[in-house]
Write a protein that holds these residues in place. Structure first.
Motif, PDB file in Angstrom:
ATOM      1  N   LEU A 425      32.632  52.629  13.713  1.00 22.63           N
ATOM      2  CA  LEU A 425      33.488  51.774  12.895  1.00 22.63           C
ATOM      3  C   LEU A 425      34.814  52.465  12.597  1.00 22.63           C
ATOM      4  CD1 LEU A 425      33.845  49.150  11.286  1.00 22.63           C
ATOM      5  CD2 LEU A 425      32.787  50.310   9.323  1.00 22.63           C
ATOM      6  N   LEU A 426      34.778  53.780  12.412  1.00 25.08           N
ATOM      7  CA  LEU A 426      36.007  54.533  12.131  1.00 25.08           C
ATOM      8  C   LEU A 426      36.995  54.420  13.283  1.00 25.08           C
ATOM      9  CD1 LEU A 426      37.363  56.429  10.050  1.00 25.08           C
ATOM     10  CD2 LEU A 426      36.395  58.352  11.346  1.00 25.08           C
ATOM     11  N   MET A 427      36.494  54.227  14.501  1.00 24.75           N
ATOM     12  CA  MET A 427      37.401  54.049  15.640  1.00 24.75           C
ATOM     13  C   MET A 427      37.992  52.645  15.684  1.00 24.75           C
ATOM     14  SD  MET A 427      35.806  56.325  18.738  1.00 24.75           S
ATOM     15  CE  MET A 427      34.096  55.869  18.563  1.00 24.75           C
ATOM     16  N   GLY A 428      37.418  51.723  14.937  1.00 22.66           N
ATOM     17  CA  GLY A 428      37.984  50.377  14.860  1.00 22.66           C
ATOM     18  C   GLY A 428      38.912  50.194  13.690  1.00 22.66           C
ATOM     19  N   LEU A 511      39.357  60.466  20.897  1.00 25.43           N
ATOM     20  CA  LEU A 511      38.600  60.262  22.132  1.00 25.43           C
ATOM     21  C   LEU A 511      38.915  61.352  23.144  1.00 25.43           C
ATOM     22  CD1 LEU A 511      39.101  56.401  22.418  1.00 25.43           C
ATOM     23  CD2 LEU A 511      36.925  57.561  21.965  1.00 25.43           C
ATOM     24  N   ASP A 512      40.203  61.719  23.247  1.00 27.98           N
ATOM     25  CA  ASP A 512      40.604  62.748  24.206  1.00 27.98           C
ATOM     26  C   ASP A 512      40.013  64.101  23.835  1.00 27.98           C
ATOM     27  OD1 ASP A 512      42.063  60.789  25.480  1.00 27.98           O
ATOM     28  OD2 ASP A 512      43.984  61.379  24.593  1.00 27.98           O
ATOM     29  N   ARG A 513      40.031  64.448  22.555  1.00 28.64           N
ATOM     30  CA  ARG A 513      39.465  65.730  22.130  1.00 28.64           C
ATOM     31  C   ARG A 513      37.959  65.801  22.402  1.00 28.64           C
ATOM     32  NH1 ARG A 513      42.870  64.752  17.738  1.00 28.64           N
ATOM     33  NH2 ARG A 513      41.092  63.971  16.521  1.00 28.64           N
ATOM     34  N   ARG A 519      39.618  54.226  26.391  1.00 28.38           N
ATOM     35  CA  ARG A 519      40.955  53.827  25.965  1.00 28.38           C
ATOM     36  C   ARG A 519      40.875  53.119  24.621  1.00 28.38           C
ATOM     37  NH1 ARG A 519      42.485  49.725  28.581  1.00 28.38           N
ATOM     38  NH2 ARG A 519      40.536  49.320  29.714  1.00 28.38           N
ATOM     39  N   ALA A 520      41.757  53.508  23.712  1.00 26.86           N
ATOM     40  CA  ALA A 520      41.879  52.804  22.437  1.00 26.86           C
ATOM     41  C   ALA A 520      42.974  51.754  22.578  1.00 26.86           C
ATOM     42  CB  ALA A 520      42.217  53.774  21.317  1.00 26.86           C
TER      43      ALA A 520
END
Length: 810
Positions: A425-428, A511-513, A519-520
């Motif tokens: 959810l934190l990524m949204g 996401l990269d780390r 992809r965001a």
């Protein structure tokens, strides 16, 4: 003297949206069958019925319409010949006037026939509205049930036609009515009586003030059941109001404002107890506040909310990036002189929120860094709550709390009671936001953030610390008051549009780390929110397990949707046959396997046990992933399997679920929340077009339904598959909780959508035995998982109504 052989109507009245009249039937027609029909001027039939009153009379019942109705009552002999017929025109104004006159005269006969059909007749449908759902596009979805009891000997299961008509007698449904369930069961304790239960939904205009729900047989005969319900304006409005009351989220509830001091604000007595409490450890908290042209009133309120904390081991770091504002500089200096816990950093220029904050971090000496905006306010026990939690969970590296909005007039509004740690959810969305506190040693080990994240610097900080954190603690109390004023993000992200793109960059950097091939992107479904698209290097084999017994038409629809709407190609479908009796079923199996190389059928012999059947099917599966799928589902989104597999391919993920919709496009499943009464589908019945973000964003959940559940084969084997003691209910919940206990995340992806042709009424049991089994399995779930029932679900909050599925205020 000859008896009058005329059928007569008299004593007309109205009530409950219906017209009632007493029909006198001569005794010479006692052996005849009476039929009634009501039509409009154009010949269209409208609802009508006759209800027995006494040996010589019936009660005629019509729907109140705005049109003149022509009523025909016929007496038919044993051969079906009409031996007597009476016709009468019923004018709506005349019916109303007649009712008013009889009411004025207190006619007792009228009171007896008004609402005379409130007790349903044997062989007639009783119709109930169960809910009216408000959609965003000016329409309502009406959910209804219709029940009919009749003799099994004479019962034939005729097709039914459900219509919604307006006061003019015209069809008012905006699309074909959806029948969600139609079952017939024998009534226990009776001799040859059956009950037919039909559940259906209809979409109508939200502006429709009243209407009639009418059930007719498709092939009418004298004995086929029928029925109608008149829905008056006050009743439909009541149902609409009830929908708002049921699903109103806590954020919109005025009761929070009214009850803030009573229920949510910490009392003076509690603050005094906290000041005297001896904690095992006393960490120092550094509250970092970047200042930029801060209004002095806001500055004073913010500083006081920090200095008056019940926990006093703190420092307040004020980073002033507007030195040219002499009035502000003087106020800051005055505060510093009043309390030695205040540290002031004066910058030559405004470097932006991220770099300004970095300067505060550089001089902070606390064990934890806390971030507070210059115009916001802390609850007076905020630091005590964090220090107390650290006493119990000493490895905690990140804290956050619930929050609300502080209006200019001092009112507290928009409470945000957050879920526990929910990385998907934190990524949204940055649901963590305030009051963020992180361990300084973790931050010191990181590279200082850059200004590209200005506007989403707290989102970025949360990701970076969470990636290293040993434990994350959510304090389920409102500890932060976010001030609403022009120019504040609390007023809406439109005030700072750059913050939305900065948030996307923060998600992508995370996401990269983490080494994710993903992809965001900006969400197409929810403004100012994000979606993550995970990439698959290949297509591992997925084994789709579908139990089936005889339901050829249902199964064929499911298989056809998989075959024609799935962009993922490396899958096998294992149909688990269980005790079918129709020859047509086995012929269909042969055709399905010949026509589609993905399909094969295995045969399970034994009584129905959903857990056993799926475990049995899994022994034949060759796939790296297992997908449990109900046969009454149909694919909507072609990327469904691609998205589910890409999420399940993450090492941290053990289960992936989907958004399931009823045929009327309301939500059937978007995750399971455990309530005191047991697990249930959160946000059930909310329209799919509702902007509420929790039905659209990827998120971690406590459990998902087994109607569409993907899991790695390795995880399935690790937890021992489904527990076969749960024969029908809760086997999927138990499986999910086992997976969660093993350390895996359970995820639901609302971008994956399927129809689920499940009943729109939950908890529907066709026998006493099934009801008993359901309660037994619920009890077994409680005994096995007491912890899940002892604490509020991680998706929920103790501040929510524990009987509600809609995040409603307690």
């Amino acid at each position: 003297m000859h008896e009058d052989q005329t059928i007569r109507l008299r004593k007309m009245c109205r009530g409950g949206g219906k017209i009632y009249a007493l029909v006198d039937v001569p005794s010479c027609f006692a052996a005849c069958e009476l039929r009634i029909q009501s039509t409009l001027a154009d010949g269209a039939e409208v609802p009508s019925k006759l209800v027995p009153y006494d040996d010589r009379s019936k009660v005629m019942v019509l729907a109140v319409l705005d049109q003149t109705q022509t009523v025909t009552i016929s007496a038919l002999d044993a051969r079906g010949n009409v031996v007597c017929e009476a016709k009468r025109e019923i004018h709506p104004k005349v019916a109303k006037l007649s009712s008013q006159v009889h009411t004025f005269l207190r006619d007792e006969g009228m009171e007896k026939i008004r609402n005379f059909d409130v007790v349903v007749s044997f062989g007639e449908y009783w119709i109930d509205i169960t809910r009216v759902i408000i959609e965003q596009n000016g329409t309502n979805v009406v959910h209804c049930t219709a029940t009919c009891q009749s003799s099994a000997a004479s019962f034939e299961r005729p097709g039914i036609q459900v219509r919604i008509i307006d006061r003019a007698g015209r069809d008012a449904a905006l699309e074909p009515i959806t029948v969600a369930r139609d079952i017939t069961t024998e009534l226990p304790g009776t001799k040859g009586c059956v009950r037919r239960d039909v559940q259906f939904s209809a979409r109508i205009p939200a502006s429709l003030p009243s209407f009639v729900i009418w059930i007719q047989p498709t092939e009418p005969t004298a004995s086929t059941p029928r029925g109608f319900l008149s829905v008056e304006p006050h009743l439909i409005q009541w149902w609409r109001d009830m929908w708002y009351a049921w699903m109103q989220p806590a954020a919109y509830d005025q009761k929070y404002t009214d009850r803030f001091q009573l229920d949510w604000e910490v009392s003076r007595a509690t603050l005094e107890v906290q000041r005297r409490t001896q904690l095992k450890v006393r960490p120092k908290f550094s509250i970092i506040v970047p200042l930029y042209n801060t209004p002095l009133q806001y500055l004073d309120e913010m500083v006081l909310s920090v200095l008056n904390q019940s926990y006093d081991n703190l420092e307040l770091v004020l980073v002033n990036a507007s030195p040219q504002n002499e009035e502000l500089a003087d106020a800051v200096a005055a505060w510093q002189q009043r309390d030695e816990r205040i540290v002031v950093v004066t910058l030559d220029q405004n470097l932006g929120i991220t770099l300004n904050t970095n300067e505060g971090i550089r001089v902070a000496t606390g064990d934890f860094l806390c971030f507070l905006d210059h115009d916001d306010v802390l609850a007076l026990d905020a630091l005590f709550c964090y220090a107390q939690a650290l006493d119990e969970y000493p490895t905690t590296d990140l804290f956050y709390s619930d929050e609300d909005h502080l209006e200019e007039d001092g009112r507290h509004t928009w409470p945000y009671f957050k879920p526990d740690w929910n990385p998907d959810l934190l990524m949204g969305m940055n649901y963590v936001c305030h009051f963020l506190a992180v361990r300084k040693s973790v931050v010191d080990a990181l590279e200082p953030p850059t200004s590209e994240f200005d506007g989403a610097q707290d989102h970025h900080m949360t990701f970076r610390v969470a990636e290293k954190a040993r434990n994350i603690y959510h304090c389920r109390r409102v500890l932060y008051h976010w001030r609403v004023h022009p120019g504040s993000t609390a007023s809406g992200v439109d005030e700072k549009p750059y913050a939305v793109e900065a948030g996307r960059l923060a998600v992508q950097a995370h996401l990269d780390r983490c080494g994710e091939h993903a992809r965001a992107i900006h969400s197409e479904r929810v403004p100012n929110r994000y979606e993550v698209i995970y990439e698959l290097d290949d297509e591992p084999l997925v084994s789709i397990l579908i139990p089936n017994k005889d339901a050829v038409q249902v199964l064929d629809g499911c298989l056809a949707s998989i075959r024609t709407k799935t962009d993922y190609q490396n899958y096998e479908v294992i149909i688990i046959e269980n005790n079918s009796t129709n020859d047509e079923t086995f012929a269909y199996y042969e055709r399905a396997q010949l026509e589609d190389p993905h399909v094969r059928v295995v045969y399970y012999e034994g009584d129905f046990n959903f857990a056993k059947i799926n475990n049995f099917g899994a022994t034949f599966a060759c796939g790296e992933y297992l997908l449990m799928l109900n046969n009454d589902t149909a694919v909507i989104t072609p990327h469904w399997l691609t998205r589910m597999v890409s999420l399940c391919a993450r090492e941290s993920t053990g289960v992936v679920g989907a958004k399931l919709l009823y045929p009327d496009n309301t939500v059937q499943h978007v995750g399971v929340m455990n309530l005191p009464e047991g697990p249930d589908h959160v946000n059930r019945f909310i329209p799919n077009d509702n902007p509420q973000e929790m039905i659209h964003l990827l998120q971690d959940v406590s459990a998902v339904t087994g109607a569409c559940l993907l899991t790695p084969r390795s995880v399935f084997d690790e937890v021992g598959g489904l527990d076969e003691r749960f024969e029908v209910d809760y086997n999927d919940i138990d499986f999910c909780w086992k997976v969660g206990e093993a350390g895996y995340r359970l995820v639901v992806d609302p971008s994956v959508q399927l129809y689920h042709y499940e009943s729109i009424s939950r908890g529907f049991h066709t026998s006493r035995q099934s009801a008993l089994r359901f309660e037994r399995e619920k009890g077994m779930l409680r005994l096995r998982w007491p912890k899940q029932f002892a604490y509020a679900d991680p998706m929920g909050s103790p501040n929510f109504d524990q009987r509600s599925l809609y995040y409603r205020l307690k």
